[in-house]
Motif scaffolding. Structure first.
Motif, PDB file in Angstrom:
ATOM      1  N   LEU A 141      85.193  42.454  65.501  1.00 39.42           N
ATOM      2  CA  LEU A 141      84.906  41.120  65.000  1.00 39.42           C
ATOM      3  C   LEU A 141      83.564  40.625  65.527  1.00 39.42           C
ATOM      4  O   LEU A 141      82.737  40.086  64.771  1.00 39.42           O
ATOM      5  CB  LEU A 141      86.032  40.162  65.409  1.00 39.42           C
ATOM      6  N   ARG A 145      80.241  39.784  63.314  1.00 38.33           N
ATOM      7  CA  ARG A 145      79.550  38.503  63.371  1.00 38.33           C
ATOM      8  C   ARG A 145      78.084  38.670  63.722  1.00 38.33           C
ATOM      9  O   ARG A 145      77.234  37.955  63.203  1.00 38.33           O
ATOM     10  CB  ARG A 145      80.258  37.584  64.374  1.00 38.33           C
ATOM     11  N   MET A 148      76.467  39.605  60.616  1.00 34.96           N
ATOM     12  CA  MET A 148      76.256  38.461  59.725  1.00 34.96           C
ATOM     13  C   MET A 148      74.907  37.811  59.998  1.00 34.96           C
ATOM     14  O   MET A 148      74.209  37.367  59.080  1.00 34.96           O
ATOM     15  CB  MET A 148      77.393  37.452  59.877  1.00 34.96           C
TER      16      MET A 148
ATOM     17  N   VAL B  82      78.791  31.880  61.800  1.00 33.18           N
ATOM     18  CA  VAL B  82      79.608  33.060  61.545  1.00 33.18           C
ATOM     19  C   VAL B  82      81.087  32.721  61.400  1.00 33.18           C
ATOM     20  O   VAL B  82      81.907  33.591  61.141  1.00 33.18           O
ATOM     21  CB  VAL B  82      79.432  34.123  62.652  1.00 33.18           C
ATOM     22  N   GLY B  83      81.421  31.459  61.551  1.00 37.43           N
ATOM     23  CA  GLY B  83      82.816  31.080  61.379  1.00 37.43           C
ATOM     24  C   GLY B  83      82.948  29.575  61.307  1.00 37.43           C
ATOM     25  O   GLY B  83      82.083  28.836  61.769  1.00 37.43           O
ATOM     26  N   GLU B 140      90.737  37.410  60.626  1.00 30.58           N
ATOM     27  CA  GLU B 140      89.372  36.927  60.840  1.00 30.58           C
ATOM     28  C   GLU B 140      88.362  38.023  60.563  1.00 30.58           C
ATOM     29  O   GLU B 140      87.289  37.776  60.016  1.00 30.58           O
ATOM     30  CB  GLU B 140      89.204  36.440  62.281  1.00 30.58           C
ATOM     31  N   ALA B 144      85.408  37.902  57.950  1.00 30.16           N
ATOM     32  CA  ALA B 144      84.015  38.145  58.336  1.00 30.16           C
ATOM     33  C   ALA B 144      83.395  39.191  57.421  1.00 30.16           C
ATOM     34  O   ALA B 144      82.238  39.078  57.008  1.00 30.16           O
ATOM     35  CB  ALA B 144      83.947  38.606  59.793  1.00 30.16           C
ATOM     36  N   TRP B 147      82.633  37.801  54.135  1.00 29.76           N
ATOM     37  CA  TRP B 147      81.452  36.961  54.237  1.00 29.76           C
ATOM     38  C   TRP B 147      80.173  37.793  54.308  1.00 29.76           C
ATOM     39  O   TRP B 147      79.115  37.363  53.856  1.00 29.76           O
ATOM     40  CB  TRP B 147      81.557  36.008  55.420  1.00 29.76           C
ATOM     41  N   LEU B 247      87.738  34.246  53.903  1.00 28.95           N
ATOM     42  CA  LEU B 247      87.233  33.596  55.099  1.00 28.95           C
ATOM     43  C   LEU B 247      88.292  32.919  55.938  1.00 28.95           C
ATOM     44  O   LEU B 247      89.382  32.658  55.525  1.00 28.95           O
ATOM     45  CB  LEU B 247      86.189  32.556  54.731  1.00 28.95           C
TER      46      LEU B 247
END
Lengths: 248, 248
Positions: A141, A145, A148, B82-83, B140, B144, B147, B247
DNA sequence: GTCCGGTCTTGATCTGTGTCAAAGCTGACT
DNA sequence: AGTCAGCTTTGACACAGATCAAGACCGGAC
């Protein structure tokens, strides 16, 4: 589901050649012994999609050699690679997965099957392995991220530099090489695959790789063999001075 | 570390108003009773960074109300969200986290602290909760990765439509509303925050929101109150005909 | 050797989004 | 009421990267 005819059992796990981050008969023998379940190799051939988006994962495994990718696809055909599976990476999760696994180069995996559902077994019988599984998922995760940030905010040149430094780092850590002197590795991906990973076109990838070569950040032998004379220069190009671990 | 003076305990958890996906004194009382540990509310005020990149997380919690964001930052100041943390979302993980948590609007959370380290406790004492934690982390991760497709391959207009449909969907599910008729919700983010999430600039966000309004995909009242007459049109604009969950 | 398909490079041009700038809106404070 | 700050919109222009196109390279089949 795994397409049963797309791979074959090749040998027993007992001579597992590398250390795995996850579960492996050799390296975690004391932990896995108690599971009393089957551990074996499976070989996946290049060019196949071995797990499809929406498939249920009914196993856990660890990559021994080869390379595979995790890809998301839109209906109109646009694709985005969302993960890279390199030796020592772990595969497997409870429930359905949302991305497709494509094998890039012949890949051997150590598979661990269980009498019951693999994840019930993991959680109930070996909470410490379950905790590792959670930790690895969290690492993935984090990596997703960080990626991203690469996809959303970095320029093409920075994206290429980021990808190269990740692969260089992974390669060096597997071969117990350092990152101080020059680092040499083989690029396991085509320009197109790199573009898919970076949200670019293959032409842009080609141009930026050439640019990094012209600027002396990297050296190319053939198309795929890369030498990085000075990793810190590459990291700087990546806009990424923290040399902490990135990505999968 | 959590800045201890940046929030205050406001009330006991016993009247927890909403269902939480994670651990919550009200909804999981039978499970959490056995932990015999403290559960309480904490309030975080808007505009603060309450957890910093690299902080260790020594708690678990669930968002009751408000909104917070998870952000990655480059040294030169470029940022990528990122979230998104919306009510019912879970917070907390073993080890250090890599992103910063910023509070956008006053946020109340149910915090669960433990006598020992929270995650040791979770894994050892309540494996079924640990399994839920793993499942949520995997969700999650899926989010991610979806996304990443948005960031890497979608156009500005598609990105906006994707974000709006996510928020609409989250909002509808919290309010037990359907997605069949018109959907109305308040945009909890500024144009700049949307831009940070989507890897765009705020000007582009503004232009594309205006374009969607002109094309009748959405209706605006003020800057933030949005009505979507037909969700399927919005999903089509998002290049995302699967109406499956996306998401966080 | 020659052919051939896949991969990669390079060039010319186009376009979506960023950048810079100015002005409108709205709510809070005096 | 006025003013001010933050947020938002809109316009003009620039540029990074996409697209389209043509070839170069390279290894395998024959």
């Amino acid at each position: 589901m795994l397409k049963e005819d797309s791979f074959s059992v090749t040998q027993d796990c007992s001579d597992c050649p590398i250390r795995h981050r996850a579960v492996c008969a050799r390296c975690e023998s004391d932990e896995l012994e108690r599971l009393e379940d089957i551990k074996y190799y499976r070989r996946f051939e290049a060019g196949q999609t071995v797990i499809w988006s929406g498939d249920r994962m009914d196993f856990v495994g660890s990559v021994v050699s080869g390379i595979a990718t995790l890809t998301q696809t839109m209906e109109d055909g646009r694709t985005q690679m969302v993960g890279l599976l390199l030796p020592s990476d772990f595969v497997g999760r409870p429930g359905r997965n949302t991305a497709a696994y494509d094998v890039v180069a012949t890949t051997d995996m150590v598979m661990c099957c269980f009498r019951k559902a693999p994840f019930e077994d993991l959680m109930e019988r070996t909470p410490h392995i379950a905790q590792r599984l959670l930790q690895m998922t969290l690492d993935e995760l984090d990596a997703a991220r960080e990626w991203m940030l690469v996809l959303g905010r970095k320029t093409a040149r920075e994206k290429i530099a980021s990808l190269l430094s990740i692969i260089a780092r992974r390669d060096a850590s597997l071969n117990f090489g350092g990152l101080d002197g020059p680092v040499t590795f083989d690029l396991p991906l085509t320009r197109e695959a790199m573009a898919d990973y970076l949200g670019l076109t293959l032409e842009t990838v080609s141009r930026q790789v050439s640019a990094l070569r012209k600027d002396g950040i990297i050296t190319l032998e053939g198309k795929r063999h890369i030498t990085v004379p000075d990793m810190s220069l590459l990291l700087e190009e990546a806009g990424d001075d923290t040399d902490g671990g990135m990505l999968v």
